[in-house]
Design a protein around this motif. Structure first.
Motif, PDB file in Angstrom:
ATOM      1  N   TYR A 191       0.838  -1.200   0.000  1.00 59.59           N
ATOM      2  CA  TYR A 191       0.000   0.000   0.000  1.00 59.59           C
ATOM      3  C   TYR A 191       0.877   1.255   0.000  1.00 59.59           C
ATOM      4  CZ  TYR A 191      -3.826  -3.087   1.416  1.00 59.59           C
ATOM      5  OH  TYR A 191      -4.758  -4.097   1.469  1.00 59.59           O
ATOM      6  N   PRO A 192       0.366   2.332  -0.563  1.00 58.63           N
ATOM      7  CA  PRO A 192       1.071   3.606  -0.424  1.00 58.63           C
ATOM      8  C   PRO A 192       0.766   4.187   0.952  1.00 58.63           C
ATOM      9  CG  PRO A 192      -0.933   3.922  -1.687  1.00 58.63           C
ATOM     10  CD  PRO A 192      -0.856   2.451  -1.389  1.00 58.63           C
ATOM     11  N   VAL A 193       1.732   4.857   1.553  1.00 57.43           N
ATOM     12  CA  VAL A 193       1.498   5.533   2.827  1.00 57.43           C
ATOM     13  C   VAL A 193       1.966   6.979   2.710  1.00 57.43           C
ATOM     14  CG1 VAL A 193       1.571   3.495   4.302  1.00 57.43           C
ATOM     15  CG2 VAL A 193       3.694   4.643   3.738  1.00 57.43           C
ATOM     16  N   ILE A 194       1.229   7.867   3.346  1.00 54.58           N
ATOM     17  CA  ILE A 194       1.535   9.290   3.307  1.00 54.58           C
ATOM     18  C   ILE A 194       2.375   9.662   4.527  1.00 54.58           C
ATOM     19  CG2 ILE A 194       0.562  11.618   3.328  1.00 54.58           C
ATOM     20  CD1 ILE A 194       0.047  10.176   0.753  1.00 54.58           C
ATOM     21  N   ARG A 195       3.432  10.410   4.283  1.00 56.07           N
ATOM     22  CA  ARG A 195       4.271  10.909   5.361  1.00 56.07           C
ATOM     23  C   ARG A 195       4.620  12.382   5.112  1.00 56.07           C
ATOM     24  NH1 ARG A 195       2.536   7.137   7.305  1.00 56.07           N
ATOM     25  NH2 ARG A 195       3.530   5.313   8.238  1.00 56.07           N
ATOM     26  N   SER A 196       5.068  13.044   6.141  1.00 53.58           N
ATOM     27  CA  SER A 196       5.537  14.423   6.007  1.00 53.58           C
ATOM     28  C   SER A 196       6.786  14.453   5.133  1.00 53.58           C
ATOM     29  CB  SER A 196       5.863  14.980   7.390  1.00 53.58           C
ATOM     30  OG  SER A 196       6.634  16.155   7.300  1.00 53.58           O
ATOM     31  N   THR A 197       7.040  15.589   4.488  1.00 54.80           N
ATOM     32  CA  THR A 197       8.251  15.719   3.679  1.00 54.80           C
ATOM     33  C   THR A 197       9.511  15.728   4.546  1.00 54.80           C
ATOM     34  OG1 THR A 197       7.867  18.121   3.678  1.00 54.80           O
ATOM     35  CG2 THR A 197       7.177  16.893   1.727  1.00 54.80           C
ATOM     36  N   SER A 198       9.353  15.886   5.857  1.00 52.35           N
ATOM     37  CA  SER A 198      10.508  15.831   6.762  1.00 52.35           C
ATOM     38  C   SER A 198      10.844  14.402   7.171  1.00 52.35           C
ATOM     39  CB  SER A 198      10.239  16.672   8.014  1.00 52.35           C
ATOM     40  OG  SER A 198       9.144  16.149   8.749  1.00 52.35           O
TER      41      SER A 198
ATOM     42  N   MET B 235      11.636   3.800  -1.303  1.00 50.42           N
ATOM     43  CA  MET B 235      10.841   4.014  -2.508  1.00 50.42           C
ATOM     44  C   MET B 235       9.823   5.122  -2.224  1.00 50.42           C
ATOM     45  SD  MET B 235       9.115   0.851  -4.463  1.00 50.42           S
ATOM     46  CE  MET B 235       7.783   1.039  -5.617  1.00 50.42           C
ATOM     47  N   THR B 236       9.937   6.266  -2.912  1.00 51.60           N
ATOM     48  CA  THR B 236       9.068   7.405  -2.649  1.00 51.60           C
ATOM     49  C   THR B 236       8.612   8.055  -3.948  1.00 51.60           C
ATOM     50  OG1 THR B 236      10.878   9.028  -2.549  1.00 51.60           O
ATOM     51  CG2 THR B 236      10.305   7.903  -0.498  1.00 51.60           C
ATOM     52  N   ASP B 237       7.564   8.864  -3.825  1.00 52.13           N
ATOM     53  CA  ASP B 237       7.087   9.708  -4.920  1.00 52.13           C
ATOM     54  C   ASP B 237       6.655  11.041  -4.341  1.00 52.13           C
ATOM     55  OD1 ASP B 237       7.321   8.027  -7.253  1.00 52.13           O
ATOM     56  OD2 ASP B 237       5.686   6.811  -6.453  1.00 52.13           O
ATOM     57  N   GLU B 238       6.770  12.094  -5.136  1.00 45.07           N
ATOM     58  CA  GLU B 238       6.326  13.411  -4.696  1.00 45.07           C
ATOM     59  C   GLU B 238       4.805  13.419  -4.609  1.00 45.07           C
ATOM     60  OE1 GLU B 238       8.435  15.838  -3.705  1.00 45.07           O
ATOM     61  OE2 GLU B 238       9.924  14.254  -4.019  1.00 45.07           O
ATOM     62  N   HIS B 239       4.285  14.224  -3.683  1.00 41.78           N
ATOM     63  CA  HIS B 239       2.834  14.340  -3.537  1.00 41.78           C
ATOM     64  C   HIS B 239       2.418  15.805  -3.481  1.00 41.78           C
ATOM     65  CE1 HIS B 239      -1.060  13.760  -1.107  1.00 41.78           C
ATOM     66  NE2 HIS B 239      -1.304  13.384  -2.350  1.00 41.78           N
ATOM     67  N   THR B 240       2.622  16.466  -2.337  1.00 42.82           N
ATOM     68  CA  THR B 240       2.360  17.898  -2.215  1.00 42.82           C
ATOM     69  C   THR B 240       3.580  18.547  -1.568  1.00 42.82           C
ATOM     70  OG1 THR B 240       1.452  17.928   0.043  1.00 42.82           O
ATOM     71  CG2 THR B 240      -0.061  17.311  -1.745  1.00 42.82           C
ATOM     72  N   ALA B 241       3.491  19.855  -1.348  1.00 41.97           N
ATOM     73  CA  ALA B 241       4.590  20.567  -0.689  1.00 41.97           C
ATOM     74  C   ALA B 241       4.760  20.122   0.757  1.00 41.97           C
ATOM     75  CB  ALA B 241       4.343  22.075  -0.742  1.00 41.97           C
ATOM     76  N   GLU B 242       3.725  19.491   1.323  1.00 37.67           N
ATOM     77  CA  GLU B 242       3.759  19.081   2.725  1.00 37.67           C
ATOM     78  C   GLU B 242       3.878  17.577   2.913  1.00 37.67           C
ATOM     79  OE1 GLU B 242       3.705  21.176   5.397  1.00 37.67           O
ATOM     80  OE2 GLU B 242       3.873  22.781   3.921  1.00 37.67           O
ATOM     81  N   THR B 243       3.588  16.810   1.876  1.00 31.91           N
ATOM     82  CA  THR B 243       3.511  15.355   2.023  1.00 31.91           C
ATOM     83  C   THR B 243       4.280  14.621   0.935  1.00 31.91           C
ATOM     84  OG1 THR B 243       1.417  15.397   0.793  1.00 31.91           O
ATOM     85  CG2 THR B 243       1.277  15.402   3.196  1.00 31.91           C
ATOM     86  N   ARG B 244       4.684  13.398   1.262  1.00 32.79           N
ATOM     87  CA  ARG B 244       5.398  12.550   0.317  1.00 32.79           C
ATOM     88  C   ARG B 244       4.800  11.140   0.392  1.00 32.79           C
ATOM     89  NH1 ARG B 244      10.451  13.073   2.191  1.00 32.79           N
ATOM     90  NH2 ARG B 244      10.956  14.812   0.819  1.00 32.79           N
ATOM     91  N   ILE B 245       4.846  10.424  -0.727  1.00 29.41           N
ATOM     92  CA  ILE B 245       4.307   9.065  -0.778  1.00 29.41           C
ATOM     93  C   ILE B 245       5.430   8.051  -0.573  1.00 29.41           C
ATOM     94  CG2 ILE B 245       3.044   7.374  -2.154  1.00 29.41           C
ATOM     95  CD1 ILE B 245       1.989   9.760  -3.825  1.00 29.41           C
ATOM     96  N   TYR B 246       5.220   7.125   0.339  1.00 32.55           N
ATOM     97  CA  TYR B 246       6.103   5.975   0.547  1.00 32.55           C
ATOM     98  C   TYR B 246       5.297   4.724   0.228  1.00 32.55           C
ATOM     99  CZ  TYR B 246       9.247   9.133   3.082  1.00 32.55           C
ATOM    100  OH  TYR B 246      10.087  10.168   3.417  1.00 32.55           O
ATOM    101  N   TYR B 247       5.966   3.588   0.201  1.00 40.77           N
ATOM    102  CA  TYR B 247       5.280   2.334  -0.099  1.00 40.77           C
ATOM    103  C   TYR B 247       5.615   1.316   0.986  1.00 40.77           C
ATOM    104  CZ  TYR B 247       4.243   4.559  -4.480  1.00 40.77           C
ATOM    105  OH  TYR B 247       3.779   5.448  -5.417  1.00 40.77           O
ATOM    106  N   ALA B 248       4.592   0.576   1.402  1.00 36.72           N
ATOM    107  CA  ALA B 248       4.772  -0.326   2.538  1.00 36.72           C
ATOM    108  C   ALA B 248       4.202  -1.708   2.257  1.00 36.72           C
ATOM    109  CB  ALA B 248       4.088   0.262   3.776  1.00 36.72           C
TER     110      ALA B 248
ATOM    111  N   ASN C  95      -0.140   8.910  16.411  1.00 36.44           N
ATOM    112  CA  ASN C  95       1.087   8.130  16.582  1.00 36.44           C
ATOM    113  C   ASN C  95       2.092   8.438  15.481  1.00 36.44           C
ATOM    114  OD1 ASN C  95       0.434   6.615  18.919  1.00 36.44           O
ATOM    115  ND2 ASN C  95      -0.907   5.305  17.715  1.00 36.44           N
ATOM    116  N   VAL C  96       1.599   8.677  14.276  1.00 42.06           N
ATOM    117  CA  VAL C  96       2.472   9.033  13.153  1.00 42.06           C
ATOM    118  C   VAL C  96       1.946  10.333  12.545  1.00 42.06           C
ATOM    119  CG1 VAL C  96       3.509   8.275  10.980  1.00 42.06           C
ATOM    120  CG2 VAL C  96       2.858   6.577  12.699  1.00 42.06           C
ATOM    121  N   PRO C  97       2.321  11.483  13.125  1.00 40.17           N
ATOM    122  CA  PRO C  97       1.845  12.771  12.616  1.00 40.17           C
ATOM    123  C   PRO C  97       2.325  13.003  11.188  1.00 40.17           C
ATOM    124  CG  PRO C  97       2.847  13.001  14.796  1.00 40.17           C
ATOM    125  CD  PRO C  97       3.192  11.637  14.302  1.00 40.17           C
ATOM    126  N   ILE C  98       1.485  13.681  10.395  1.00 37.70           N
ATOM    127  CA  ILE C  98       1.867  13.995   9.015  1.00 37.70           C
ATOM    128  C   ILE C  98       1.972  15.505   8.828  1.00 37.70           C
ATOM    129  CG2 ILE C  98       1.262  13.750   6.573  1.00 37.70           C
ATOM    130  CD1 ILE C  98      -0.157  11.136   7.287  1.00 37.70           C
TER     131      ILE C  98
END
Length: 266
Positions: A88-95, A107-120, A237-240
């Motif tokens: 599944y894709p998971v959303i995380r902060s760009t930090s 493994m990541t992809d760009e999403h927005t200025a605040e978020t990035r896509i990871y894969y899990a 638990n996992v702030p974005i």
């Protein structure tokens, strides 16, 4: 409770033969590591202390649970081949780090200025963030894995609860399956909601276990959304991100909400 007391409590509850604890005073984090493999997990203490003042022992119980699960998974070899439907894709902060603790690029992809896509890879009670080396090791195509992950997230249920405040409608998705925020990547779902919205459509993913969609019909709605998002962000638990997004023409634009004013993040 302070960081020092929390550190001692976690060390007492997580102590097992073959485990090493390392405290980083500068980062205020505690690393729990398997002495034999050198693999472990870092726990930021300050955020847990803040949660403890609200949730008390529940905050510590959650950390102990997730650390135990994560360390157990680290001791096993995971394979993606044959488990593609569990990616599944998971959303995380760009930090959020783009490398594993072993220095392997995730493994990541760009999403927005605040978020990035990871894969899990979903492992039941926890998951493993994927890197392209692991994908290729299994003889798989990273592009196909990305497509499969998007397909998988579209297959997840997306039933939302509704609350109306000051003439504005707020919809919440909070299944606690670890992928609530990931539903923001379901373009069809977002467009279906957009077709039902009467005012401005705002979207928020303050932490991984909640997705908020708002039908903002007056200025008060923006203030309510800002307070709501900040509350979830502080409690997750996992702030974005504590910022919200305006959804318009299929695009997500981060917005700052300051009192009666709102501005797009340029």
């Amino acid at each position: 409770m302070n960081e020092s007391q929390l550190r001692k409590e976690l060390e007492n509850r997580l102590e097992k033969p073959g485990r090493i604890f390392t405290y980083d005073r500068q980062k205020e984090s505690l690393r729990i590591e398997n002495e034999e493999t050198g693999k472990g997990i870092d726990v930021a203490l300050s955020g847990i202390v803040a949660k403890w003042h609200v949730q008390k022992e529940k905050a510590i119980d959650e950390v102990v649970y997730y650390v135990e699960e994560a360390i157990e998974v680290m001791g096993k070899e995971q394979r993606v081949a044959g488990s593609e439907r569990k990616v599944y894709p998971v959303i995380r902060s760009t930090s959020f780090p783009t490398e594993s603790e072993d220095g392997i690029t995730l493994m990541t992809d760009e999403h927005t200025a605040e978020t990035r896509i990871y894969y899990a890879l979903d492992l039941g009670n926890t998951y493993r963030l994927l890197d392209e080396d692991l994908i290729k090791k299994d003889g798989l195509d990273p592009k196909e894995i990305r497509e499969m992950a998007r397909f998988n997230v579209r297959s997840l249920p997306a039933d939302m609860k509704k609350d109306t405040v000051a003439g504005n409608d707020f919809f919440f998705l909070n299944t606690n399956d670890g992928y609530d925020a990931s539903r923001i990547l379901n373009e069809k779902f977002l467009q279906e909601k957009a077709d039902q919205i009467e005012g401005d459509m705002a979207v928020a993913v303050p932490h991984q276990d909640v997705l908020i969609i708002a039908d903002i019909r007056n200025e008060t709605g923006y203030d309510i959304l800002a307070q709501m998002t900040m509350g979830f962000f502080a409690d997750g638990n996992v702030p974005i991100t504590a910022l919200s997004f305006i959804y318009e023409n299929g695009k997500l634009d981060p917005i700052f909400i300051l009192g009666k004013n709102r501005k797009k993040d340029q």
